[in-house]
Design a protein around this motif. Structure first.
Motif, PDB file in Angstrom:
ATOM      1  N   PRO A  75      10.556  31.356  48.637  1.00 48.31           N
ATOM      2  CA  PRO A  75       9.397  30.899  47.855  1.00 48.31           C
ATOM      3  C   PRO A  75       8.138  31.686  48.230  1.00 48.31           C
ATOM      4  CG  PRO A  75       9.776  29.395  49.670  1.00 48.31           C
ATOM      5  CD  PRO A  75      10.842  30.447  49.769  1.00 48.31           C
ATOM      6  N   GLY A 115       8.072  25.435  49.658  1.00 46.70           N
ATOM      7  CA  GLY A 115       9.092  25.520  48.620  1.00 46.70           C
ATOM      8  C   GLY A 115      10.479  25.627  49.208  1.00 46.70           C
ATOM      9  N   GLN A 151       9.076  32.841  43.084  1.00 48.43           N
ATOM     10  CA  GLN A 151      10.398  32.906  43.697  1.00 48.43           C
ATOM     11  C   GLN A 151      10.876  34.351  43.738  1.00 48.43           C
ATOM     12  OE1 GLN A 151      10.412  29.742  45.090  1.00 48.43           O
ATOM     13  NE2 GLN A 151      12.589  29.757  44.691  1.00 48.43           N
TER      14      GLN A 151
END
Length: 202
Positions: free
Chosen positions: A95, A117, A100
């Protein structure tokens, strides 16, 4: 005398002009002694041994393979333990603050800052997911990925009810905050718990 050492060293190395240095990715596999620095040091402090540079304490960098390997070697560490050590996997998704980022074998050398994340490790049909709070991912040209996180926990160890309670608490604190510090602390709490909630529902 030693107060003038840095000025004298700069003068000896290049008369005050910027001295070109190689990037770390261009450094040789084995550390080499900087002869210009050693000579300049001997002129300034002939009775003292030259100080060691960081390269003196580093292990030799593995050579970059001529062909792309079939697997990515992953190291995933926290300040207090190692989660994954030298594990060969197919892919890692981190993340990054830019979004991403999927990392496959042969990925270009990159340093990415991590945001709260999900970090997922893909090995065949097996996918292991961790929630990370923050950190950095260091992707090397030799298909090795080093991920360093401040905090991390397997996603399946997270209690959804506690996440919802924490999100509600920090949302309330954010709406009632009166100082900039209180707002910042509450916003961090909202961001982290929102990311935790997304990790559980995504």
């Amino acid at each position: 005398m030693y107060r003038q050492a840095s000025r004298l060293l700069v003068r000896a190395l290049g008369g005050g002009r910027p001295v070109g240095r190689a990037f770390s990715t261009d450094a040789p596999v084995a550390p080499v002694e900087d002869s210009a620095f050693v000579e300049a040091w001997k002129k300034v402090a002939p009775n003292l041994d030259p100080p060691k540079t960081p390269l003196s304490f580093m292990k030799p960098r593995p050579p970059t393979p001529s062909s792309i390997p079939s697997k990515l070697t992953v190291n995933f560490v926290l300040p207090y333990q190692s989660e994954i050590s030298n594990k060969e996997v197919d892919m890692v998704i981190v993340p990054a603050t830019t979004g991403q980022m999927g990392v496959l074998p042969g990925h270009v050398a990159t340093i990415a800052e991590l945001k709260p994340g999900v970090l997922s490790v893909h090995d065949g049909n097996e996918v292991t997911k961790y929630f990370v709070s923050s950190g950095f991912a260091f992707i090397h040209a030799n298909s090795i990925a080093d991920v360093v996180a401040v905090e991390a926990v397997p996603v399946d160890h997270i209690d959804p009810s506690l996440v919802q309670k924490g999100l509600a608490d920090f949302t309330q604190k954010l709406s009632s905050a009166t100082t900039e510090l209180e707002k910042a602390e509450a916003q961090i709490g909202v961001d982290v718990h929102s990311a935790l909630n997304a990790a559980l529902t995504g």
